[in-house]
Design a protein around this motif. Structure first.
Motif, mmCIF file in Angstrom:
data_model
loop_
_atom_site.group_PDB
_atom_site.id
_atom_site.type_symbol
_atom_site.label_atom_id
_atom_site.label_comp_id
_atom_site.label_asym_id
_atom_site.label_seq_id
_atom_site.Cartn_x
_atom_site.Cartn_y
_atom_site.Cartn_z
ATOM 1 N N HIS A 188 -7.796 11.201 -29.463
ATOM 2 C CA HIS A 188 -9.218 11.522 -29.443
ATOM 3 C C HIS A 188 -9.461 12.609 -30.478
ATOM 4 O O HIS A 188 -8.628 13.495 -30.670
ATOM 5 C CB HIS A 188 -9.640 12.057 -28.070
ATOM 6 C CG HIS A 188 -9.739 11.001 -27.037
ATOM 7 N ND1 HIS A 188 -10.933 10.531 -26.563
ATOM 8 C CD2 HIS A 188 -8.777 10.304 -26.396
ATOM 9 C CE1 HIS A 188 -10.708 9.597 -25.660
ATOM 10 N NE2 HIS A 188 -9.410 9.437 -25.541
ATOM 11 N N ALA A 189 -10.614 12.555 -31.128
ATOM 12 C CA ALA A 189 -11.079 13.659 -31.966
ATOM 13 C C ALA A 189 -11.822 14.616 -31.046
ATOM 14 O O ALA A 189 -12.538 14.181 -30.142
ATOM 15 C CB ALA A 189 -11.999 13.156 -33.056
ATOM 16 N N LEU A 190 -11.631 15.899 -31.242
ATOM 17 C CA LEU A 190 -12.326 16.925 -30.464
ATOM 18 C C LEU A 190 -12.984 17.884 -31.436
ATOM 19 O O LEU A 190 -12.344 18.366 -32.379
ATOM 20 C CB LEU A 190 -11.349 17.681 -29.563
ATOM 21 C CG LEU A 190 -11.902 18.859 -28.769
ATOM 22 C CD1 LEU A 190 -12.942 18.388 -27.747
ATOM 23 C CD2 LEU A 190 -10.770 19.613 -28.080
ATOM 24 N N VAL A 191 -14.266 18.148 -31.223
ATOM 25 C CA VAL A 191 -15.027 19.108 -32.036
ATOM 26 C C VAL A 191 -15.642 20.126 -31.088
ATOM 27 O O VAL A 191 -16.249 19.753 -30.077
ATOM 28 C CB VAL A 191 -16.130 18.404 -32.852
ATOM 29 C CG1 VAL A 191 -17.012 19.423 -33.563
ATOM 30 C CG2 VAL A 191 -15.516 17.438 -33.850
ATOM 31 N N ILE A 192 -15.466 21.397 -31.418
ATOM 32 C CA ILE A 192 -15.959 22.500 -30.588
ATOM 33 C C ILE A 192 -16.714 23.470 -31.483
ATOM 34 O O ILE A 192 -16.286 23.760 -32.603
ATOM 35 C CB ILE A 192 -14.780 23.269 -29.940
ATOM 36 C CG1 ILE A 192 -13.857 22.331 -29.179
ATOM 37 C CG2 ILE A 192 -15.294 24.389 -29.041
ATOM 38 C CD1 ILE A 192 -12.487 22.926 -28.920
ATOM 39 N N GLU B 152 -12.133 21.425 -35.319
ATOM 40 C CA GLU B 152 -11.850 20.000 -35.220
ATOM 41 C C GLU B 152 -10.348 19.819 -35.054
ATOM 42 O O GLU B 152 -9.563 20.485 -35.729
ATOM 43 C CB GLU B 152 -12.291 19.276 -36.491
ATOM 44 C CG GLU B 152 -13.754 19.421 -36.814
ATOM 45 C CD GLU B 152 -14.112 18.760 -38.139
ATOM 46 O OE1 GLU B 152 -13.720 17.583 -38.343
ATOM 47 O OE2 GLU B 152 -14.762 19.419 -38.950
ATOM 48 N N CYS B 153 -9.972 18.915 -34.144
ATOM 49 C CA CYS B 153 -8.553 18.630 -33.961
ATOM 50 C C CYS B 153 -8.387 17.264 -33.302
ATOM 51 O O CYS B 153 -9.349 16.660 -32.828
ATOM 52 C CB CYS B 153 -7.878 19.717 -33.131
ATOM 53 S SG CYS B 153 -8.519 19.866 -31.461
ATOM 54 N N LEU B 154 -7.154 16.790 -33.276
ATOM 55 C CA LEU B 154 -6.804 15.573 -32.562
ATOM 56 C C LEU B 154 -6.135 15.948 -31.251
ATOM 57 O O LEU B 154 -5.411 16.942 -31.179
ATOM 58 C CB LEU B 154 -5.859 14.713 -33.401
ATOM 59 C CG LEU B 154 -6.466 14.123 -34.672
ATOM 60 C CD1 LEU B 154 -5.401 13.403 -35.494
ATOM 61 C CD2 LEU B 154 -7.608 13.178 -34.330
ATOM 62 N N VAL B 155 -6.402 15.147 -30.233
ATOM 63 C CA VAL B 155 -5.844 15.408 -28.904
ATOM 64 C C VAL B 155 -5.371 14.076 -28.321
ATOM 65 O O VAL B 155 -6.127 13.100 -28.336
ATOM 66 C CB VAL B 155 -6.893 16.027 -27.956
ATOM 67 C CG1 VAL B 155 -6.286 16.333 -26.597
ATOM 68 C CG2 VAL B 155 -7.502 17.277 -28.556
ATOM 69 N N GLU B 156 -4.156 14.051 -27.808
ATOM 70 C CA GLU B 156 -3.682 12.861 -27.111
ATOM 71 C C GLU B 156 -4.455 12.734 -25.799
ATOM 72 O O GLU B 156 -4.701 13.733 -25.113
ATOM 73 C CB GLU B 156 -2.191 12.929 -26.871
ATOM 74 C CG GLU B 156 -1.391 12.792 -28.152
ATOM 75 C CD GLU B 156 0.104 12.749 -27.923
ATOM 76 O OE1 GLU B 156 0.540 12.705 -26.756
ATOM 77 O OE2 GLU B 156 0.842 12.751 -28.918
ATOM 78 N N GLU B 157 -4.830 11.524 -25.455
ATOM 79 C CA GLU B 157 -5.673 11.282 -24.285
ATOM 80 C C GLU B 157 -5.083 11.854 -22.996
ATOM 81 O O GLU B 157 -5.817 12.365 -22.149
ATOM 82 C CB GLU B 157 -5.900 9.778 -24.137
ATOM 83 C CG GLU B 157 -6.904 9.410 -23.077
ATOM 84 C CD GLU B 157 -7.208 7.932 -23.117
ATOM 85 O OE1 GLU B 157 -8.236 7.576 -23.732
ATOM 86 O OE2 GLU B 157 -6.412 7.154 -22.553
#
Length: 107
Positions: A5-9, A72-77
């Protein structure tokens, strides 16, 4: 491997380091032999707290502009829930602004 998943904070400058540490420690940004991988960029957050809100910055009914960092980063589900819990604990806002979505990535 779990789907990505892409995560944006969006977070005030003053708390970017704490949020980056919290999400990385919870498993965000793991790529191959690396951990805590992310991309950041500066910007301006805008919001107006509604009556009854408990804003970290500003007062209800008054528009605000805040210097913020976009993370922005990638996160394993399989660790996404833990990462979101970590960002909520480290983030100063009553309602942190963030979003995530599945992405096609290769490993």
């Amino acid at each position: 491997m779990s789907p990505l998943h892409a995560l944006v904070i969006y977070v005030p400058d003053s708390h970017a380091g704490a949020v980056l540490s919290a999400i990385g420690d919870a498993g965000a940004g793991r790529l191959g032999g690396y951990t805590h991988c992310s991309f950041t960029s500066p910007g301006t957050g805008r919001f107006t707290p509604l009556p009854g809100a408990r804003p970290y910055i500003g007062k209800a009914g008054e528009p605000q502009e805040v210097s913020e960092i976009r993370i922005e980063c990638l996160v394993e589900e399989d660790v996404l829930d833990a990462v979101v819990q970590g960002l909520r604990r480290a983030h100063p806002y009553e309602e942190p602004a963030f979003m995530s979505w599945p992405v096609n990535g290769h490993r």
